[in-house]
Design a protein around this motif. Sequence first.
Motif, PDB file in Angstrom:
ATOM      1  N   GLY A 134     -10.730  -0.470  12.451  1.00  0.00           N
ATOM      2  CA  GLY A 134     -10.336  -1.531  11.527  1.00  0.00           C
ATOM      3  C   GLY A 134     -10.419  -1.076  10.074  1.00  0.00           C
ATOM      4  O   GLY A 134      -9.529  -1.360   9.264  1.00  0.00           O
ATOM      5  N   ALA A 135     -11.491  -0.348   9.745  1.00  0.00           N
ATOM      6  CA  ALA A 135     -11.645   0.183   8.379  1.00  0.00           C
ATOM      7  C   ALA A 135     -10.525   1.167   8.059  1.00  0.00           C
ATOM      8  O   ALA A 135      -9.924   1.108   6.976  1.00  0.00           O
ATOM      9  N   PHE A 136     -10.233   2.040   8.988  1.00  0.00           N
ATOM     10  CA  PHE A 136      -9.159   3.017   8.787  1.00  0.00           C
ATOM     11  C   PHE A 136      -7.812   2.324   8.569  1.00  0.00           C
ATOM     12  O   PHE A 136      -7.061   2.682   7.660  1.00  0.00           O
ATOM     13  N   ILE A 137      -7.516   1.318   9.378  1.00  0.00           N
ATOM     14  CA  ILE A 137      -6.241   0.595   9.247  1.00  0.00           C
ATOM     15  C   ILE A 137      -6.170  -0.108   7.891  1.00  0.00           C
ATOM     16  O   ILE A 137      -5.136  -0.074   7.220  1.00  0.00           O
ATOM     17  N   GLY A 138      -7.255  -0.737   7.474  1.00  0.00           N
ATOM     18  CA  GLY A 138      -7.274  -1.426   6.186  1.00  0.00           C
ATOM     19  C   GLY A 138      -7.024  -0.481   5.024  1.00  0.00           C
ATOM     20  O   GLY A 138      -6.193  -0.751   4.151  1.00  0.00           O
ATOM     21  N   ILE A 139      -7.714   0.656   5.016  1.00  0.00           N
ATOM     22  CA  ILE A 139      -7.561   1.637   3.935  1.00  0.00           C
ATOM     23  C   ILE A 139      -6.166   2.266   3.973  1.00  0.00           C
ATOM     24  O   ILE A 139      -5.506   2.405   2.936  1.00  0.00           O
ATOM     25  N   ALA A 140      -5.706   2.646   5.162  1.00  0.00           N
ATOM     26  CA  ALA A 140      -4.375   3.253   5.287  1.00  0.00           C
ATOM     27  C   ALA A 140      -3.278   2.287   4.842  1.00  0.00           C
ATOM     28  O   ALA A 140      -2.293   2.704   4.206  1.00  0.00           O
ATOM     29  N   SER A 141      -3.449   1.015   5.127  1.00  0.00           N
ATOM     30  CA  SER A 141      -2.462   0.016   4.709  1.00  0.00           C
ATOM     31  C   SER A 141      -2.372  -0.068   3.191  1.00  0.00           C
ATOM     32  O   SER A 141      -1.280  -0.160   2.624  1.00  0.00           O
ATOM     33  N   VAL A 142      -3.518  -0.041   2.527  1.00  0.00           N
ATOM     34  CA  VAL A 142      -3.525  -0.082   1.059  1.00  0.00           C
ATOM     35  C   VAL A 142      -2.816   1.150   0.497  1.00  0.00           C
ATOM     36  O   VAL A 142      -1.999   1.039  -0.431  1.00  0.00           O
ATOM     37  N   LEU A 143      -3.100   2.311   1.052  1.00  0.00           N
ATOM     38  CA  LEU A 143      -2.460   3.539   0.559  1.00  0.00           C
ATOM     39  C   LEU A 143      -0.943   3.491   0.760  1.00  0.00           C
ATOM     40  O   LEU A 143      -0.191   3.927  -0.119  1.00  0.00           O
ATOM     41  N   LEU A 144      -0.510   2.959   1.893  1.00  0.00           N
ATOM     42  CA  LEU A 144       0.924   2.850   2.150  1.00  0.00           C
ATOM     43  C   LEU A 144       1.584   1.859   1.184  1.00  0.00           C
ATOM     44  O   LEU A 144       2.618   2.174   0.587  1.00  0.00           O
ATOM     45  N   ILE A 145       0.984   0.707   1.004  1.00  0.00           N
ATOM     46  CA  ILE A 145       1.547  -0.291   0.094  1.00  0.00           C
ATOM     47  C   ILE A 145       1.540   0.228  -1.340  1.00  0.00           C
ATOM     48  O   ILE A 145       2.503   0.027  -2.084  1.00  0.00           O
ATOM     49  N   LYS A 146       0.500   0.938  -1.724  1.00  0.00           N
ATOM     50  CA  LYS A 146       0.434   1.517  -3.077  1.00  0.00           C
ATOM     51  C   LYS A 146       1.585   2.489  -3.288  1.00  0.00           C
ATOM     52  O   LYS A 146       2.192   2.548  -4.358  1.00  0.00           O
ATOM     53  N   LYS A 147       1.898   3.251  -2.262  1.00  0.00           N
ATOM     54  CA  LYS A 147       3.002   4.207  -2.335  1.00  0.00           C
ATOM     55  C   LYS A 147       4.352   3.486  -2.479  1.00  0.00           C
ATOM     56  O   LYS A 147       5.235   3.951  -3.193  1.00  0.00           O
ATOM     57  N   ILE A 148       4.489   2.348  -1.819  1.00  0.00           N
ATOM     58  CA  ILE A 148       5.744   1.598  -1.835  1.00  0.00           C
ATOM     59  C   ILE A 148       5.921   0.801  -3.123  1.00  0.00           C
ATOM     60  O   ILE A 148       7.023   0.743  -3.667  1.00  0.00           O
TER      61      ILE A 148
END
Length: 180
Positions: free
Chosen positions: A153-167
Amino acid sequence: MAFDTAAFQFINSLAGKFKILDWLGIFLADYLGYFLIILAILLIITKKNWKERFYFFSLTALSIILSRGIITETIRFFYSRQRPFSVLEIQPLVQHDLGGSFPSGHMTFYFALAFSVFLVNKRWGWRFLGATLLIGLARIFVGVHWPLDIIVGAFIGIASVLLIKKILPSIDKDATTLDN
Protein backbone atom coordinates in the motif's frame (compact mmCIF):
# COMPACT_ATOMS: atom_id res chain seq x y z
CA MET A 1 4.34 -15.68 3.46
CA ALA A 2 6.02 -17.03 6.58
CA PHE A 3 7.68 -13.65 7.16
CA ASP A 4 4.33 -11.91 6.80
CA THR A 5 2.69 -14.17 9.38
CA ALA A 6 5.63 -14.00 11.79
CA ALA A 7 5.87 -10.20 11.56
CA PHE A 8 2.10 -9.89 12.03
CA GLN A 9 2.12 -12.16 15.08
CA PHE A 10 5.04 -10.26 16.61
CA ILE A 11 3.34 -6.87 16.28
CA ASN A 12 -0.18 -8.09 17.06
CA SER A 13 0.98 -10.11 20.08
CA LEU A 14 1.25 -6.82 21.98
CA ALA A 15 -2.50 -6.21 21.60
CA GLY A 16 -4.71 -6.87 24.59
CA LYS A 17 -1.91 -6.64 27.15
CA PHE A 18 -2.08 -2.96 28.15
CA LYS A 19 -5.22 -0.81 27.92
CA ILE A 20 -3.25 2.36 27.12
CA LEU A 21 -1.40 0.61 24.28
CA ASP A 22 -4.68 -0.76 22.92
CA TRP A 23 -6.25 2.70 23.10
CA LEU A 24 -3.23 4.22 21.30
CA GLY A 25 -3.34 1.52 18.62
CA ILE A 26 -7.05 2.08 18.01
CA PHE A 27 -6.56 5.86 17.85
CA LEU A 28 -3.67 5.57 15.39
CA ALA A 29 -5.39 2.95 13.23
CA ASP A 30 -8.79 4.62 13.00
CA TYR A 31 -8.54 8.33 13.87
CA LEU A 32 -5.08 9.82 13.23
CA GLY A 33 -5.76 9.90 9.51
CA TYR A 34 -8.57 12.43 9.96
CA PHE A 35 -6.12 14.83 11.58
CA LEU A 36 -3.76 14.38 8.64
CA ILE A 37 -6.54 15.20 6.17
CA ILE A 38 -7.47 18.36 8.08
CA LEU A 39 -3.83 19.40 8.33
CA ALA A 40 -3.28 18.78 4.60
CA ILE A 41 -6.29 20.97 3.79
CA LEU A 42 -4.84 23.71 5.99
CA LEU A 43 -1.48 23.38 4.23
CA ILE A 44 -3.18 23.72 0.85
CA ILE A 45 -5.16 26.76 1.95
CA THR A 46 -2.06 28.52 3.32
CA LYS A 47 -0.10 28.25 0.06
CA LYS A 48 1.03 31.68 -1.19
CA ASN A 49 -0.95 31.93 -4.38
CA TRP A 50 -3.69 30.16 -6.24
CA LYS A 51 -1.27 28.40 -8.63
CA GLU A 52 0.52 26.73 -5.73
CA ARG A 53 -2.78 25.84 -4.04
CA PHE A 54 -4.19 24.41 -7.26
CA TYR A 55 -1.02 22.40 -7.97
CA PHE A 56 -0.83 21.02 -4.41
CA PHE A 57 -4.54 20.15 -4.44
CA SER A 58 -4.32 18.53 -7.91
CA LEU A 59 -1.22 16.51 -7.03
CA THR A 60 -2.81 15.25 -3.83
CA ALA A 61 -6.31 14.56 -5.14
CA LEU A 62 -5.21 12.85 -8.36
CA SER A 63 -2.63 10.74 -6.50
CA ILE A 64 -5.24 9.58 -3.99
CA ILE A 65 -7.75 8.79 -6.74
CA LEU A 66 -5.15 6.80 -8.68
CA SER A 67 -3.72 4.91 -5.70
CA ARG A 68 -6.85 4.21 -3.64
CA GLY A 69 -9.64 4.42 -6.16
CA ILE A 70 -8.09 2.79 -9.19
CA ILE A 71 -4.98 0.70 -8.45
CA THR A 72 -6.10 -0.72 -5.08
CA GLU A 73 -9.59 -1.58 -6.29
CA THR A 74 -8.23 -3.16 -9.49
CA ILE A 75 -5.87 -5.40 -7.49
CA ARG A 76 -8.67 -6.34 -5.08
CA PHE A 77 -10.96 -7.18 -8.02
CA PHE A 78 -8.48 -9.81 -9.27
CA TYR A 79 -6.89 -10.89 -5.97
CA SER A 80 -8.71 -11.37 -2.70
CA ARG A 81 -6.66 -11.87 0.42
CA GLN A 82 -8.33 -12.62 3.72
CA ARG A 83 -7.69 -10.35 6.68
CA PRO A 84 -5.48 -11.71 9.46
CA PHE A 85 -8.27 -11.81 12.04
CA SER A 86 -10.29 -14.15 9.82
CA VAL A 87 -7.35 -16.40 8.95
CA LEU A 88 -5.86 -16.64 12.45
CA GLU A 89 -9.24 -16.51 14.19
CA ILE A 90 -8.29 -13.67 16.50
CA GLN A 91 -10.44 -10.82 17.78
CA PRO A 92 -9.35 -7.50 16.21
CA LEU A 93 -9.36 -4.40 18.40
CA VAL A 94 -11.52 -2.56 15.84
CA GLN A 95 -14.54 -3.65 13.86
CA HIS A 96 -13.77 -4.31 10.22
CA ASP A 97 -15.46 -6.05 7.31
CA LEU A 98 -14.07 -9.27 5.92
CA GLY A 99 -13.31 -7.69 2.52
CA GLY A 100 -9.90 -7.99 0.89
CA SER A 101 -6.93 -6.73 2.82
CA PHE A 102 -4.37 -6.53 0.01
CA PRO A 103 -3.19 -3.89 -0.53
CA SER A 104 -4.14 -1.69 2.39
CA GLY A 105 -6.51 1.03 1.19
CA HIS A 106 -5.55 3.13 4.21
CA MET A 107 -1.89 2.98 3.26
CA THR A 108 -2.42 3.76 -0.40
CA PHE A 109 -4.53 6.77 0.60
CA TYR A 110 -2.36 8.10 3.42
CA PHE A 111 0.99 7.48 1.74
CA ALA A 112 -0.29 9.29 -1.35
CA LEU A 113 -1.36 12.16 0.91
CA ALA A 114 1.88 12.16 2.92
CA PHE A 115 4.19 11.94 -0.07
CA SER A 116 2.29 14.73 -1.84
CA VAL A 117 2.84 16.89 1.23
CA PHE A 118 6.49 15.83 1.29
CA LEU A 119 7.06 16.97 -2.30
CA VAL A 120 5.51 20.36 -1.56
CA ASN A 121 6.78 20.92 2.00
CA LYS A 122 9.65 18.75 3.26
CA ARG A 123 9.32 19.76 6.92
CA TRP A 124 5.65 18.84 7.13
CA GLY A 125 6.15 15.95 4.73
CA TRP A 126 8.47 14.10 7.11
CA ARG A 127 5.86 14.47 9.85
CA PHE A 128 3.12 13.17 7.57
CA LEU A 129 5.24 10.21 6.49
CA GLY A 130 6.03 9.36 10.12
CA ALA A 131 2.38 9.59 11.13
CA THR A 132 1.36 7.46 8.15
CA LEU A 133 3.90 4.81 9.12
CA LEU A 134 2.38 4.79 12.62
CA ILE A 135 -1.07 4.29 11.08
CA GLY A 136 0.27 1.30 9.15
CA LEU A 137 1.87 -0.29 12.20
CA ALA A 138 -1.29 0.33 14.19
CA ARG A 139 -3.43 -1.40 11.56
CA ILE A 140 -1.24 -4.49 11.99
CA PHE A 141 -1.37 -4.11 15.79
CA VAL A 142 -5.19 -3.96 15.88
CA GLY A 143 -5.37 -7.07 13.66
CA VAL A 144 -6.85 -5.85 10.37
CA HIS A 145 -3.81 -5.96 8.04
CA TRP A 146 -0.82 -8.11 7.24
CA PRO A 147 2.58 -6.34 7.04
CA LEU A 148 2.76 -6.99 3.28
CA ASP A 149 -0.59 -5.20 2.84
CA ILE A 150 0.97 -2.14 4.48
CA ILE A 151 4.24 -2.29 2.52
CA VAL A 152 2.55 -2.69 -0.87
CA GLY A 153 0.00 0.00 0.00
CA ALA A 154 2.84 2.40 0.84
CA PHE A 155 4.60 1.60 -2.42
CA ILE A 156 1.41 2.16 -4.45
CA GLY A 157 0.74 5.48 -2.70
CA ILE A 158 4.26 6.81 -3.29
CA ALA A 159 4.43 5.51 -6.88
CA SER A 160 1.09 7.15 -7.65
CA VAL A 161 2.35 10.53 -6.45
CA LEU A 162 5.49 10.21 -8.58
CA LEU A 163 3.43 9.31 -11.64
CA ILE A 164 0.97 12.17 -11.16
CA LYS A 165 3.85 14.59 -10.53
CA LYS A 166 5.36 13.52 -13.84
CA ILE A 167 2.04 14.07 -15.64
CA LEU A 168 1.10 17.40 -14.03
CA PRO A 169 2.65 20.49 -15.57
CA SER A 170 5.09 22.24 -13.28
CA ILE A 171 3.89 25.54 -11.85
CA ASP A 172 7.30 27.11 -12.51
CA LYS A 173 7.32 26.30 -16.23
CA ASP A 174 3.70 27.20 -16.80
CA ALA A 175 3.40 30.22 -14.48
CA THR A 176 3.17 32.63 -17.40
CA THR A 177 0.67 30.41 -19.22
CA LEU A 178 -1.62 30.20 -16.19
CA ASP A 179 -1.76 34.01 -15.88
CA ASN A 180 -3.16 34.49 -19.39
